[in-house]
Design an enzyme around this catalytic site. Structure first.
Site, PDB file in Angstrom:
ATOM      1  N   THR A   8       0.850  -1.202   0.000  1.00  0.00           N
ATOM      2  CA  THR A   8       0.000   0.000   0.000  1.00  0.00           C
ATOM      3  C   THR A   8       0.879   1.244   0.000  1.00  0.00           C
ATOM      4  OG1 THR A   8      -1.770  -1.143   1.160  1.00  0.00           O
ATOM      5  CG2 THR A   8      -1.787   1.259   1.294  1.00  0.00           C
TER       6      THR A   8
ATOM      7  N   ASN B 295      -5.305  -9.974  -7.349  1.00  0.00           N
ATOM      8  CA  ASN B 295      -5.504 -10.632  -6.056  1.00  0.00           C
ATOM      9  C   ASN B 295      -6.806 -11.424  -5.971  1.00  0.00           C
ATOM     10  OD1 ASN B 295      -5.882  -7.657  -6.274  1.00  0.00           O
ATOM     11  ND2 ASN B 295      -7.135  -7.939  -4.439  1.00  0.00           N
TER      12      ASN B 295
ATOM     13  N   GLN C 290       1.050  -9.963  -5.880  1.00  0.00           N
ATOM     14  CA  GLN C 290       0.431 -11.301  -5.958  1.00  0.00           C
ATOM     15  C   GLN C 290       1.173 -12.275  -6.872  1.00  0.00           C
ATOM     16  OE1 GLN C 290      -1.972 -12.555  -4.139  1.00  0.00           O
ATOM     17  NE2 GLN C 290      -2.748 -10.733  -3.103  1.00  0.00           N
TER      18      GLN C 290
ATOM     19  N   SER D  88       4.636  -6.836  -0.801  1.00  0.00           N
ATOM     20  CA  SER D  88       4.428  -6.995   0.648  1.00  0.00           C
ATOM     21  C   SER D  88       4.930  -8.366   1.067  1.00  0.00           C
ATOM     22  CB  SER D  88       2.930  -6.951   0.977  1.00  0.00           C
ATOM     23  OG  SER D  88       2.507  -5.668   1.305  1.00  0.00           O
TER      24      SER D  88
ATOM     25  N   HIS E  87       4.158 -10.186   3.639  1.00  0.00           N
ATOM     26  CA  HIS E  87       3.208 -11.143   4.231  1.00  0.00           C
ATOM     27  C   HIS E  87       2.442 -11.939   3.180  1.00  0.00           C
ATOM     28  CE1 HIS E  87      -0.735  -8.989   3.728  1.00  0.00           C
ATOM     29  NE2 HIS E  87       0.065  -7.953   3.592  1.00  0.00           N
TER      30      HIS E  87
ATOM     31  N   CYS F  65     -17.614  -5.089   2.361  1.00  0.00           N
ATOM     32  CA  CYS F  65     -18.746  -4.792   3.225  1.00  0.00           C
ATOM     33  C   CYS F  65     -18.611  -3.347   3.694  1.00  0.00           C
ATOM     34  CB  CYS F  65     -18.760  -5.738   4.409  1.00  0.00           C
ATOM     35  SG  CYS F  65     -20.177  -5.496   5.456  1.00  0.00           S
TER      36      CYS F  65
HETATM   37  N1  PMP Z   1      -1.666  -4.899  -3.970  1.00  0.00           N
HETATM   38  C1  PMP Z   1      -2.214  -6.120  -4.084  1.00  0.00           C
HETATM   39  C2  PMP Z   1      -2.342  -6.728  -5.437  1.00  0.00           C
HETATM   40  C3  PMP Z   1      -2.638  -6.790  -2.941  1.00  0.00           C
HETATM   41  O1  PMP Z   1      -3.185  -8.004  -3.077  1.00  0.00           O
HETATM   42  C4  PMP Z   1      -2.497  -6.178  -1.677  1.00  0.00           C
HETATM   43  C5  PMP Z   1      -2.982  -6.864  -0.417  1.00  0.00           C
HETATM   44  N2  PMP Z   1      -4.237  -7.452  -0.519  1.00  0.00           N
HETATM   45  C6  PMP Z   1      -1.913  -4.903  -1.620  1.00  0.00           C
HETATM   46  C7  PMP Z   1      -1.504  -4.303  -2.789  1.00  0.00           C
HETATM   47  C8  PMP Z   1      -1.726  -4.190  -0.317  1.00  0.00           C
HETATM   48  O2  PMP Z   1      -0.833  -4.861   0.506  1.00  0.00           O
HETATM   49  P1  PMP Z   1      -0.659  -4.416   2.023  1.00  0.00           P
HETATM   50  O3  PMP Z   1      -2.024  -4.448   2.632  1.00  0.00           O
HETATM   51  O4  PMP Z   1       0.266  -5.430   2.600  1.00  0.00           O
HETATM   52  O5  PMP Z   1      -0.092  -3.037   2.037  1.00  0.00           O
END
Ligand code: PMP
Length: 396
Positions: free
Chosen positions: A80, A161, A189, A209, A211, A335
């Site tokens: 993000t 995603n 992703q 990211s 995680h 939601c």
């Molecule tokens: N880009 C994509 C394609 C994602 O899937 C995500 C997380 N769902 C993000 C950005 C954001 O990642 P984070 O919440 O770890 O900042």
């Protein structure tokens, strides 16, 4: 499979939501626990220098996974922040010399919502490239925008995603460059699931990211090719050579570096294993549940993702019923203030609104086994049958 740390005695979790986040890799978890008492990586005494060494080791791990040089990796809090940083660079460039941003209709909200905010607050112009029925950006439409010659930055995600559809980013990047635009990709992703090579692709910026590849939350990176325009989003400190201020999250960065190396090392074997499990789930559902359809072009899917619409059933009802069985999945719906909006990604891909409402995303990961798939195939068909009976009764 169960996420051990989440498991209460006798409780079972079948975690199939790895696109939302992944359980930490054991080696990364151990490294995190062992390094919790590290110093400030900016301090000059030995303990600080040791922490800085952890960060630099992680930078190399990220560079190996992303296919870039370590110096181009800027640590952030995650994708993000990385996405926001890149869009902020484009906003600054537009303020200086005009132009607009080009992105796609299926980007993550950290791109799309930021663009909307830029437009509302600062009058920044942007266009979103449409996608085809399989959820892939239409390259000819991208080109139509680029030929206008005023695009400053093109931002296209590497894989979506929600659907898992891999995007033609190498082609998009070449086109962007040919028409004088910088190119950013949100690689969140794709890493650990499919091919990604920052240098070979010629991209200018990339976000990720940790995680999403079995590292800790709150750590990510923005890769910036040397010599490309750059303005920091966070200022006031000297960390990352002034490119991103704030005390280093050195412990988590170190653990993330371990996860990055593992993701790179295991990509081939994991991709094959996950694709086989995903196909087993797909075939099993087709055999056992009538009136279903799959979202996303099957020729371009990351190996771990299956997005399914179960006709005449609300995705949220399925999610909650699966939760009772300890199965974790997600729907594409957001939601918001009590109203359930169907997934904008599926709608943009031409999925009928009823099918978008009835979609479930299964996203598999390292800890999943065939047993998990069999468990879902045992629990899900009667749930769908029951929900369909209720919804038909309700309509009489
Ligand atoms: N880009 C994509 C394609 C994602 O899937 C995500 C997380 N769902 C993000 C950005 C954001 O990642 P984070 O919440 O770890 O900042």
């Amino acid at each position: 499979m169960a996420i051990e740390s989440e498991k209460n005695e006798g409780e079972r979790f079948t975690y199939l939501d790895n696109n939302a986040t992944t359980p930490m890799l054991e080696q990364a978890r151990i490294a995190l626990a062992e390094r919790l008492l590290d110093g400030n990586a900016s301090s000059m005494y030995a303990l600080g220098r040791k922490s800085k060494a952890f960060v630099e080791d992680a930078r190399k791990g990220f560079a190996e996974l992303l296919g870039c040089v370590p110096d181009d990796v800027i640590f952030t809090s995650g994708a993000t922040e990385s996405n926001d940083t890149v869009l902020n660079i484009a906003k600054r460039l537009i303020r200086e010399k005009g132009g607009r941003i080009l992105s796609s209709a299926i980007e993550h909200p950290s791109i799309i919502e930021t663009l909307k905010r830029f437009e509302a607050d600062d009058g920044v112009e942007y266009s979103l490239c449409p996608v085809d029925g399989g959820g892939r950006i239409i390259v000819s439409e991208l080109e139509k925008e680029l030929v206008k010659g005023d695009v400053v930055l093109t931002s296209i995600m590497a894989a979506n995603n929600e659907t898992g559809v891999i995007q033609p980013i190498s082609q998009a990047c070449d086109l962007a460059h040919r028409h004088g635009s910088l190119f950013h990709t949100d690689a969140t992703q794709i890493l650990g699931k499919g091919d990604f090579d920052f240098n070979a692709g010629g991209y200018d910026y990339a976000s990720c990211s940790a995680h999403k590849f079995y590292g800790p939350k709150g750590v990510g990176a923005l890769v910036v090719r040397s010599g490309r325009p750059y303005y920091p989003l966070l200022t006031g400190g000297h960390q990352e050579g002034g490119r991103r201020s704030g005390t280093y999250n050195s412990t988590c960065a170190y653990a993330a570096g371990i996860a990055a190396r593992a993701a790179k090392a295991d990509i081939r074997s994991e991709a094959g294993r996950l694709a086989a499990l995903r196909d087993r789930l797909r075939e099993g559902l087709l055999e056992r549940v009538p009136d279903i359809s799959f979202n996303g072009n099957p020729d371009y899917l990351v190996p771990n993702t299956l997005n399914v619409s179960f006709r005449n059933v609300e995705g949220e009802s399925i999610l909650l019923m699966l939760d009772f069985e300890g199965i974790c999945v997600s729907t594409g719906s957001a939601c918001a203030t009590g109203s359930l909006e169907p997934s904008y990604v599926l709608l943009a891909s031409g999925t009928p609104i009823e099918d978008a409402h009835s979609s479930i995303r299964f996203s598999l990961g390292r800890e999943n086994t065939g047993e998990d798939i069999d468990y879902v195939l045992e629990k899900l068909p009667p749930i769908i049958e029951r929900l369909r009976q209720i919804s038909t009764r309700g309509r009489k």
